[in-house]
Design an enzyme around this catalytic site. Structure first.
Site, PDB file in Angstrom:
ATOM      1  CB  CYS A  75       6.866 -14.717  65.684  1.00 14.47           C
ATOM      2  SG  CYS A  75       6.093 -15.125  67.259  1.00 14.47           S
ATOM      3  CG  ASP A  76       7.444 -13.518  59.071  1.00 10.12           C
ATOM      4  OD1 ASP A  76       8.669 -13.735  58.952  1.00 10.12           O
ATOM      5  OD2 ASP A  76       6.827 -12.723  58.344  1.00 10.12           O
ATOM      6  CB  SER A  77       7.366  -8.926  62.459  1.00  5.72           C
ATOM      7  OG  SER A  77       7.077  -9.493  63.728  1.00  5.72           O
TER       8      SER A  77
END
Ligand SMILES: Nc1nc2c(ncn2[C@H]2C[C@H](O)[C@@H](COP(=O)(O)OP(=O)(O)OP(=O)(O)O)O2)c(=O)[nH]1
Length: 211
Positions: A75-77
């Site tokens: 994931c990447d936010s």
């Protein structure tokens, strides 16, 4: 089958554990700047999705050696601000305070890219990815409150310089959309992506009487 979280994020790990998953954690160590620089005029959603894919892909070799049947989730936010800027973790007190002065009273969209890679017998047999945006409505902390919040150190190391469930919660008026995605991993989106590669999320839940 093992659920592998390709992330150093304590928030992502906490969300998954609270939802019945005990992931094997493998930190990707991906050079996010290099991945982003290789993209050609990407839209914000493309950036977080590409980074999520890079993180999941980076741990495939290590995971295949120890868990030949696994699903790897990366994931990447990042925060897409009300002025159209895409920002990650502030990193310094000055940047965090500036971010809050810019966010106060406005809204932003917390974008989280998700990538799933399925391994069978140590080989990649399927993969999928997507992103989710959650609108965040920011409160209007006073200068004294901003200084105190920055002094906790919390906002320096989280996307957009705020948390929902930590000290930042005092200054977030609300969200429209999936809150778990703001914490760093969307449970409903991850459920859909796992189903897309033939994995039912309930098959990965810890057994009720597990120690
Ligand atoms: N506890 C908490 N953390 C948040 C919140 N919003 C964002 N974050 C965290 C989740 C991630 O750890 C971080 C976003 O940075 P990244 O997506 O690059 O992940 P990070 O560098 O933490 O680990 P990774 O790159 O996946 O190994 O911000 C929140 O509301 N609460």
């Amino acid at each position: 089958m093992r659920f592998v979280l390709a992330s150093a994020s304590p928030a992502r790990l906490s969300v998954l554990r609270s939802a019945g998953i005990d992931p094997l954690v493998r930190v990707s160590g991906v050079d996010e700047d290099a991945v982003t620089a290789a993209l050609v005029d990407p839209a914000p959603a493309e950036v977080v999705t590409a980074l999520a894919e890079a993180k999941a892909d980076a741990v495939v070799g290590d995971v295949a050696a120890v868990e030949p049947d696994a699903v790897i989730v990366g994931c990447d936010s990042m925060l897409l601000t009300g002025t159209g800027e895409i920002v990650g973790k502030p990193g310094t007190a000055e940047a965090a305070a500036k971010r809050w002065r810019q966010n106060a009273g406005g809204t932003g969209e917390l974008l989280t890219g998700h990538a799933v890679v399925r391994l069978r017998d140590g080989e990649v047999v399927d993969r999928t990815s997507a992103h989710l945006g959650t609108t965040v409505r920011f409160g209007e902390p006073t200068d004294t409150e901003i200084d105190a919040y920055v002094a906790t150190g919390e906002p320096l190391h989280v996307a957009g310089g705020f948390t929902l469930e930590g000290f930042g919660g005092w200054f977030v008026e609300g969200v429209d959309g999936d809150p778990s995605s703001v914490l760093g991993i969307s449970l409903p989106l991850t459920r859909k992506l796992l189903a897309d590669v033939g994995v039912g999320i309930v098959t990965l839940w810890r057994t009720p009487n597990a120690g």
